[in-house]
Design a protein around this motif. Sequence first.
Motif, PDB file in Angstrom:
ATOM      1  N   GLY A  29       0.811  -1.207   0.058  1.00  0.00           N
ATOM      2  CA  GLY A  29      -0.118  -0.010   0.098  1.00  0.00           C
ATOM      3  C   GLY A  29       0.885   1.175   0.084  1.00  0.00           C
ATOM      4  N   THR A  30       0.280   2.285   0.268  1.00  0.00           N
ATOM      5  CA  THR A  30       0.980   3.877   0.266  1.00  0.00           C
ATOM      6  C   THR A  30       0.506   4.354   1.618  1.00  0.00           C
ATOM      7  N   GLY A  31       1.369   5.193   2.004  1.00  0.00           N
ATOM      8  CA  GLY A  31       1.140   6.104   3.159  1.00  0.00           C
ATOM      9  C   GLY A  31       2.335   5.790   4.092  1.00  0.00           C
ATOM     10  N   ARG A  32       2.300   6.113   5.435  1.00  0.00           N
ATOM     11  CA  ARG A  32       3.310   6.069   6.550  1.00  0.00           C
ATOM     12  C   ARG A  32       3.084   4.732   7.059  1.00  0.00           C
ATOM     13  N   THR A  33       1.850   4.163   7.253  1.00  0.00           N
ATOM     14  CA  THR A  33       1.805   2.707   7.826  1.00  0.00           C
ATOM     15  C   THR A  33       2.240   1.767   6.741  1.00  0.00           C
ATOM     16  N   ALA A  34       1.906   1.995   5.612  1.00  0.00           N
ATOM     17  CA  ALA A  34       2.390   1.058   4.447  1.00  0.00           C
ATOM     18  C   ALA A  34       3.608   1.035   4.229  1.00  0.00           C
ATOM     19  N   ALA A  91      -5.021   2.995   6.178  1.00  0.00           N
ATOM     20  CA  ALA A  91      -6.631   3.636   6.012  1.00  0.00           C
ATOM     21  C   ALA A  91      -6.559   4.716   6.720  1.00  0.00           C
ATOM     22  N   ASP A  92      -7.588   5.797   6.128  1.00  0.00           N
ATOM     23  CA  ASP A  92      -7.897   6.945   6.914  1.00  0.00           C
ATOM     24  C   ASP A  92      -9.022   6.911   7.864  1.00  0.00           C
ATOM     25  N   GLU A  93      -9.925   5.933   7.380  1.00  0.00           N
ATOM     26  CA  GLU A  93     -10.870   5.707   8.576  1.00  0.00           C
ATOM     27  C   GLU A  93     -11.331   4.242   8.286  1.00  0.00           C
ATOM     28  N   VAL A 101     -12.398   4.500   4.511  1.00  0.00           N
ATOM     29  CA  VAL A 101     -12.010   5.491   3.716  1.00  0.00           C
ATOM     30  C   VAL A 101     -10.678   5.705   3.563  1.00  0.00           C
ATOM     31  N   LYS A 102     -10.156   5.665   2.226  1.00  0.00           N
ATOM     32  CA  LYS A 102      -8.652   5.738   1.980  1.00  0.00           C
ATOM     33  C   LYS A 102      -8.417   6.908   0.898  1.00  0.00           C
ATOM     34  N   GLY A 103      -7.291   7.023   0.611  1.00  0.00           N
ATOM     35  CA  GLY A 103      -6.776   7.957  -0.593  1.00  0.00           C
ATOM     36  C   GLY A 103      -6.221   9.364  -0.071  1.00  0.00           C
ATOM     37  N   GLY A 104      -5.992   9.191   1.322  1.00  0.00           N
ATOM     38  CA  GLY A 104      -5.232  10.500   2.077  1.00  0.00           C
ATOM     39  C   GLY A 104      -4.063  10.774   1.090  1.00  0.00           C
ATOM     40  N   GLY A 105      -3.375   9.630   0.916  1.00  0.00           N
ATOM     41  CA  GLY A 105      -2.181   9.925   0.001  1.00  0.00           C
ATOM     42  C   GLY A 105      -2.175   9.975  -1.314  1.00  0.00           C
ATOM     43  N   GLY A 106      -3.459  10.031  -2.088  1.00  0.00           N
ATOM     44  CA  GLY A 106      -3.878  10.072  -3.334  1.00  0.00           C
ATOM     45  C   GLY A 106      -3.704   8.903  -3.971  1.00  0.00           C
ATOM     46  N   SER A 107      -3.637   7.861  -3.511  1.00  0.00           N
ATOM     47  CA  SER A 107      -3.164   6.620  -4.287  1.00  0.00           C
ATOM     48  C   SER A 107      -4.307   5.659  -4.208  1.00  0.00           C
ATOM     49  N   LEU A 108      -5.733   6.294  -4.199  1.00  0.00           N
ATOM     50  CA  LEU A 108      -6.537   5.467  -4.019  1.00  0.00           C
ATOM     51  C   LEU A 108      -7.049   4.484  -5.391  1.00  0.00           C
ATOM     52  N   ARG A 110      -5.014   2.924  -7.621  1.00  0.00           N
ATOM     53  CA  ARG A 110      -3.982   1.772  -7.799  1.00  0.00           C
ATOM     54  C   ARG A 110      -4.397   1.037  -6.215  1.00  0.00           C
ATOM     55  N   GLU A 111      -4.514   1.627  -5.131  1.00  0.00           N
ATOM     56  CA  GLU A 111      -4.697   0.893  -3.930  1.00  0.00           C
ATOM     57  C   GLU A 111      -6.193  -0.144  -4.175  1.00  0.00           C
ATOM     58  N   LYS A 112      -6.966   0.568  -4.799  1.00  0.00           N
ATOM     59  CA  LYS A 112      -7.978  -0.487  -4.860  1.00  0.00           C
ATOM     60  C   LYS A 112      -7.914  -1.595  -6.005  1.00  0.00           C
ATOM     61  N   ALA A 128      -6.193   5.497  16.420  1.00  0.00           N
ATOM     62  CA  ALA A 128      -7.145   6.716  15.969  1.00  0.00           C
ATOM     63  C   ALA A 128      -7.943   6.589  14.498  1.00  0.00           C
ATOM     64  N   LYS A 129      -7.862   5.647  13.818  1.00  0.00           N
ATOM     65  CA  LYS A 129      -8.376   5.278  12.703  1.00  0.00           C
ATOM     66  C   LYS A 129      -9.631   4.653  12.550  1.00  0.00           C
ATOM     67  N   ARG A 130      -9.977   4.349  13.829  1.00  0.00           N
ATOM     68  CA  ARG A 130     -11.090   3.486  13.953  1.00  0.00           C
ATOM     69  C   ARG A 130     -12.366   4.628  14.434  1.00  0.00           C
TER      70      ARG A 130
END
Length: 232
Positions: A29-34, A91-93, A101-108, A110-112, A128-130
Amino acid sequence: MDDVATAQRRQAAQAAAALVEPGMSVGLGTGRTALLFVEALAARVAEGLEVADLVATSHKTAAAADAKGLRLRDMMAADTAPAVDIAVDGADEIDAELRLVKGGGGSLLREKIVAQMAGRFVVIADAAKRVRQLGAFALPIEVVPFGWAVTAARIADATGVAPVLRGGEDPFVTDNANLILDCPLGAIADPDGLVARLAAIPGVVEHGLFLNEAHEVLIGTAAGVERLTRKG
Ligand code: 5RP
């Protein structure tokens, strides 16, 4: 030293990396956690784990994986395999039904694509994402640049909320050369209905609602990693 949220993300990322078995193909995936997952997986590969190949959901993740010597699948090749064994993303939420909800990093987009390629799609996150209800995080929607303001007006009609062009006068451009409209919807009472309304708008490429993709969620908490699985 990690702050609390980073420590939780790292815990979840390490738990997900432990799920990868020899010979598996893995979606990244994409983002800090990924990126923490990429790090944890690279550590396992350095210890001798052999994976078949990896699929990255963004240029940024691809660069991070490449820097660690991980082998990436060419998703532009005609003979690319249709599936990965496991995909891991942030994920964002996340709600109680594992809708995201995803896409905070703008990669939704390809992520989907990668989430839907996955035999097992594992979401990793800090606590905090829950959320009780999706929608406090502005819903990212990827749209084609042509006529984007027209598309934004259609989205406003369909949702009752005016979307905001990410980046404003210096727009954010996705890896697919599209734009992102962020939609501050507030509580989303009927996610399925919203998905149907967005799908009917020309110019909308994809949206950040992932209602059916997640098989499980790993949340880092002070008491360890909490595992949530899809019911039914
Ligand atoms: C990128 C995403 C990310 O997974 C999401 O924004 C979470 O990111 P982070 O782990 O940095 O909080 O959907 O498009």
